[in-house]
Design a protein around this motif. Structure first.
Motif, PDB file in Angstrom:
ATOM      1  N   CYS A 154       0.825  -1.205   0.000  1.00 12.76           N
ATOM      2  CA  CYS A 154       0.000   0.000   0.000  1.00 12.76           C
ATOM      3  C   CYS A 154       0.864   1.261   0.000  1.00 12.76           C
ATOM      4  O   CYS A 154       1.909   1.308   0.653  1.00 12.76           O
ATOM      5  CB  CYS A 154      -0.923  -0.015   1.218  1.00 12.76           C
ATOM      6  N   GLU A 155       0.395   2.298  -0.723  1.00 11.41           N
ATOM      7  CA  GLU A 155       1.125   3.562  -0.761  1.00 11.41           C
ATOM      8  C   GLU A 155       1.167   4.249   0.598  1.00 11.41           C
ATOM      9  O   GLU A 155       2.068   5.034   0.886  1.00 11.41           O
ATOM     10  CB  GLU A 155       0.476   4.513  -1.778  1.00 11.41           C
ATOM     11  N   SER A 156       0.185   3.971   1.449  1.00 15.62           N
ATOM     12  CA  SER A 156       0.133   4.607   2.769  1.00 15.62           C
ATOM     13  C   SER A 156       0.944   3.857   3.811  1.00 15.62           C
ATOM     14  O   SER A 156       1.007   4.279   4.966  1.00 15.62           O
ATOM     15  CB  SER A 156      -1.327   4.717   3.244  1.00 15.62           C
ATOM     16  N   TYR A 157       1.577   2.741   3.423  1.00 14.14           N
ATOM     17  CA  TYR A 157       2.355   1.943   4.367  1.00 14.14           C
ATOM     18  C   TYR A 157       3.538   2.757   4.889  1.00 14.14           C
ATOM     19  O   TYR A 157       4.312   3.334   4.124  1.00 14.14           O
ATOM     20  CB  TYR A 157       2.854   0.680   3.687  1.00 14.14           C
ATOM     21  N   GLY A 158       3.656   2.834   6.205  1.00 14.05           N
ATOM     22  CA  GLY A 158       4.787   3.508   6.831  1.00 14.05           C
ATOM     23  C   GLY A 158       4.669   5.007   6.947  1.00 14.05           C
ATOM     24  O   GLY A 158       5.564   5.647   7.494  1.00 14.05           O
ATOM     25  N   LYS A 159       3.576   5.583   6.440  1.00 14.77           N
ATOM     26  CA  LYS A 159       3.398   7.034   6.528  1.00 14.77           C
ATOM     27  C   LYS A 159       2.615   7.377   7.789  1.00 14.77           C
ATOM     28  O   LYS A 159       1.534   6.839   8.020  1.00 14.77           O
ATOM     29  CB  LYS A 159       2.668   7.553   5.294  1.00 14.77           C
ATOM     30  N   LYS A 195       2.813 -11.296  13.620  1.00 12.73           N
ATOM     31  CA  LYS A 195       4.278 -11.179  13.529  1.00 12.73           C
ATOM     32  C   LYS A 195       4.868 -12.517  13.947  1.00 12.73           C
ATOM     33  O   LYS A 195       5.021 -12.827  15.118  1.00 12.73           O
ATOM     34  CB  LYS A 195       4.811 -10.050  14.407  1.00 12.73           C
ATOM     35  N   ALA A 196       5.212 -13.310  12.946  1.00  8.62           N
ATOM     36  CA  ALA A 196       5.613 -14.694  13.185  1.00  8.62           C
ATOM     37  C   ALA A 196       7.046 -14.826  13.655  1.00  8.62           C
ATOM     38  O   ALA A 196       7.402 -15.845  14.251  1.00  8.62           O
ATOM     39  CB  ALA A 196       5.402 -15.522  11.908  1.00  8.62           C
ATOM     40  N   PHE A 197       7.861 -13.812  13.392  1.00 12.57           N
ATOM     41  CA  PHE A 197       9.274 -13.954  13.756  1.00 12.57           C
ATOM     42  C   PHE A 197       9.849 -12.596  14.122  1.00 12.57           C
ATOM     43  O   PHE A 197       9.617 -11.599  13.436  1.00 12.57           O
ATOM     44  CB  PHE A 197      10.063 -14.565  12.596  1.00 12.57           C
ATOM     45  N   ASP A 198      10.607 -12.574  15.219  1.00 17.38           N
ATOM     46  CA  ASP A 198      11.253 -11.366  15.715  1.00 17.38           C
ATOM     47  C   ASP A 198      12.748 -11.645  15.831  1.00 17.38           C
ATOM     48  O   ASP A 198      13.175 -12.486  16.620  1.00 17.38           O
ATOM     49  CB  ASP A 198      10.659 -10.986  17.076  1.00 17.38           C
ATOM     50  N   TYR A 199      13.541 -10.942  15.029  1.00 17.18           N
ATOM     51  CA  TYR A 199      14.984 -11.210  15.002  1.00 17.18           C
ATOM     52  C   TYR A 199      15.642 -10.938  16.349  1.00 17.18           C
ATOM     53  O   TYR A 199      16.502 -11.704  16.797  1.00 17.18           O
ATOM     54  CB  TYR A 199      15.649 -10.356  13.917  1.00 17.18           C
ATOM     55  N   VAL A 214      10.446  -3.867   9.281  1.00 18.69           N
ATOM     56  CA  VAL A 214      11.439  -3.314  10.204  1.00 18.69           C
ATOM     57  C   VAL A 214      11.431  -4.052  11.536  1.00 18.69           C
ATOM     58  O   VAL A 214      12.488  -4.314  12.129  1.00 18.69           O
ATOM     59  CB  VAL A 214      11.174  -1.807  10.420  1.00 18.69           C
ATOM     60  N   ASP A 215      10.239  -4.411  12.029  1.00 15.68           N
ATOM     61  CA  ASP A 215      10.135  -5.017  13.354  1.00 15.68           C
ATOM     62  C   ASP A 215      10.148  -6.536  13.340  1.00 15.68           C
ATOM     63  O   ASP A 215      10.010  -7.164  14.381  1.00 15.68           O
ATOM     64  CB  ASP A 215       8.866  -4.521  14.054  1.00 15.68           C
ATOM     65  N   GLY A 216      10.270  -7.157  12.176  1.00 17.54           N
ATOM     66  CA  GLY A 216      10.290  -8.607  12.118  1.00 17.54           C
ATOM     67  C   GLY A 216       9.627  -9.125  10.854  1.00 17.54           C
ATOM     68  O   GLY A 216       9.458  -8.391   9.873  1.00 17.54           O
ATOM     69  N   VAL A 217       9.249 -10.385  10.875  1.00 18.91           N
ATOM     70  CA  VAL A 217       8.636 -11.030   9.718  1.00 18.91           C
ATOM     71  C   VAL A 217       7.157 -11.275  10.021  1.00 18.91           C
ATOM     72  O   VAL A 217       6.822 -11.890  11.035  1.00 18.91           O
ATOM     73  CB  VAL A 217       9.340 -12.356   9.375  1.00 18.91           C
ATOM     74  N   TRP A 218       6.301 -10.800   9.132  1.00 19.33           N
ATOM     75  CA  TRP A 218       4.862 -10.916   9.303  1.00 19.33           C
ATOM     76  C   TRP A 218       4.297 -11.937   8.326  1.00 19.33           C
ATOM     77  O   TRP A 218       4.775 -12.076   7.192  1.00 19.33           O
ATOM     78  CB  TRP A 218       4.181  -9.564   9.070  1.00 19.33           C
ATOM     79  N   VAL A 219       3.251 -12.637   8.776  1.00 13.88           N
ATOM     80  CA  VAL A 219       2.519 -13.581   7.936  1.00 13.88           C
ATOM     81  C   VAL A 219       1.077 -13.118   7.851  1.00 13.88           C
ATOM     82  O   VAL A 219       0.422 -12.919   8.879  1.00 13.88           O
ATOM     83  CB  VAL A 219       2.586 -15.018   8.491  1.00 13.88           C
ATOM     84  N   TYR A 220       0.580 -12.940   6.631  1.00 18.49           N
ATOM     85  CA  TYR A 220      -0.791 -12.523   6.376  1.00 18.49           C
ATOM     86  C   TYR A 220      -1.538 -13.690   5.744  1.00 18.49           C
ATOM     87  O   TYR A 220      -1.123 -14.202   4.701  1.00 18.49           O
ATOM     88  CB  TYR A 220      -0.787 -11.303   5.446  1.00 18.49           C
ATOM     89  N   ASN A 221      -2.608 -14.126   6.369  1.00 20.66           N
ATOM     90  CA  ASN A 221      -3.400 -15.245   5.857  1.00 20.66           C
ATOM     91  C   ASN A 221      -4.372 -14.735   4.804  1.00 20.66           C
ATOM     92  O   ASN A 221      -5.399 -14.157   5.116  1.00 20.66           O
ATOM     93  CB  ASN A 221      -4.153 -15.920   7.005  1.00 20.66           C
TER      94      ASN A 221
END
Length: 394
Positions: free
Chosen positions: A149-154, A335-339, A295-302
């Protein structure tokens, strides 16, 4: 009387709205505690019976009693849609009718144009998500914007995307699901792959890979290789299907059948498994999942129409000696994984940790079928269709 194209698009959009949820609006207005109860149900991701808050599209009781609330919602929705240009209506309809399967443009609208429904004020992205995806949605903190999305992170844009399929519903781990399965934290230690341990050491998380050639081990263990941030293995029960899929892009779609799909297509893999259950579950993978490194880890979207089940060392309390298998409903993200958590769990002086992939850097995901103490399947290697995601720890 002839209808204009705009009016036809608005009618089609209203007919494509998500069913159910109007009775919760009416109950929230009548009972002060009803809104909090509905919100609590929405946050439970993995309830034993699959509560309404986690299952979009399940209509509740008392449909006729909510006629007034539905009329108000219809009037408000039509008022919003009539502000849109014809091209915007077509894009929104394409997104809604494809259920997010097609790539659709952002629907950019003024960020401050909130709308009132009953006693509540809703930002436009939340309102359209409420109409077309999750009728029980109440607050913007319950959703997460997708990276496409263009609004991601804004933080404070003048225009904000209101495409309901550019957002996902958040799984709130503060309200943890029941223990579908518990695993001792001892499995995080590097092992010599004993045959009796059905953990990642059996399924490809270490050097003990299923037959697939030296190229697989080279992908996992090339010293200093930062070209990929993870590799994905697809399994059907105890058999790995296809080669390891190396991921370089920040986002990866893993699917069986996805319109305009681009990524890891499981439907193109050659499988010799003739099990009816495997074939049935395989056909239900559909749009699958989206795996995104953020930035905060790895996300999984079903993205599929059925639940998925996830086990990760970083989803639970580091002091816990057990791991949970989390159930994630369609349309939800986790958020499935946090480094940072993963590095804190490894042993700093363990030279072996830096020489081979570590099972704490592995996430297991099963489609449709769960595993553990509450299921007939005790281990993920008994699940019909599942994934193993192995992260680059360098």
């Amino acid at each position: 009387m002839f209808r204009t194209k705009r009016s036809v698009l608005v009618r089609r959009l209203w007919r494509s709205r998500a069913p159910g949820g109007e009775e919760e609006e009416e109950a929230a207005a009548a009972e002060p505690g009803a809104a909090a109860a509905a919100e609590a149900r929405a946050h439970v991701c993995g309830g034993g019976g699959g509560g309404r808050g986690c299952c979009p599209g399940k209509a509740g009781r008392g449909g006729r009693a909510s006629a007034g609330a539905e009329a108000e919602l219809k009037a408000l929705t039509h008022a919003v849609l009539k502000r849109l240009k014809e091209r915007q209506l077509e894009g929104l309809l394409h997104a809604v009718e494809s259920r997010g399967g097609a790539r659709t443009p952002c629907l950019l609208l003024p960020a401050k144009a909130d709308s009132r429904l009953g006693q509540h004020w809703y930002p436009l992205p939340v309102l359209l998500c409420k109409v077309f995806r999750w009728p029980d949605l109440r607050h913007c903190s319950e959703v997460k914007r997708l990276c496409c999305c263009e609004s991601y992170g804004k933080a404070h844009p003048e225009l904000v995307c209101c495409n309901p399929h550019h957002l996902s519903r958040l799984c709130e781990l503060e309200s943890p699901p029941p223990p579908y399965s518990r695993y001792p934290m001892d499995f995080l230690k590097p092992t010599d792959c004993p045959d009796s341990v059905p953990s990642s050491t059996e399924t490809g998380g270490t050097n003990c890979l299923a037959p697939g050639g030296l190229s697989d081990s080279q992908v996992l263990q090339e010293p200093g290789d930062r070209s990929h941030w993870c590799v994905v293995a697809y399994w059907e029960e105890k058999t790995r299907v296809g080669r390891l899929y190396s991921v370089q892009e920040p986002s990866l779609d893993i699917f069986y059948d996805l319109p305009q799909g681009n990524g890891f297509c499981l439907g193109q893999l050659n499988s010799d498994n003739k099990s009816q259950l495997v074939q049935k579950v395989r056909s239900k993978i559909g749009y699958g999942i989206q795996l995104t490194k953020e930035v905060d880890g790895v996300w999984v979207y079903n993205r599929s129409s059925y639940p998925i089940f996830i086990k990760s060392a970083t989803l639970d309390n580091p002091d816990s000696r057990t791991l949970l298998v989390h159930k994630v409903f369609p349309g939800f993200s986790i958020k499935a994984f946090d480094y940072e958590k993963a590095y804190s769990l490894q042993r700093p002086n363990d030279h072996e940790f830096m020489q081979q992939p570590w099972t704490g850097f592995t996430v297991q995901i099963s489609f449709v079928k769960g595993w553990g103490q509450c299921y007939t399947r005790q281990f993920i290697s008994s699940c019909p269709c599942w994934l193993e995601v192995i992260f680059n720890n360098r």
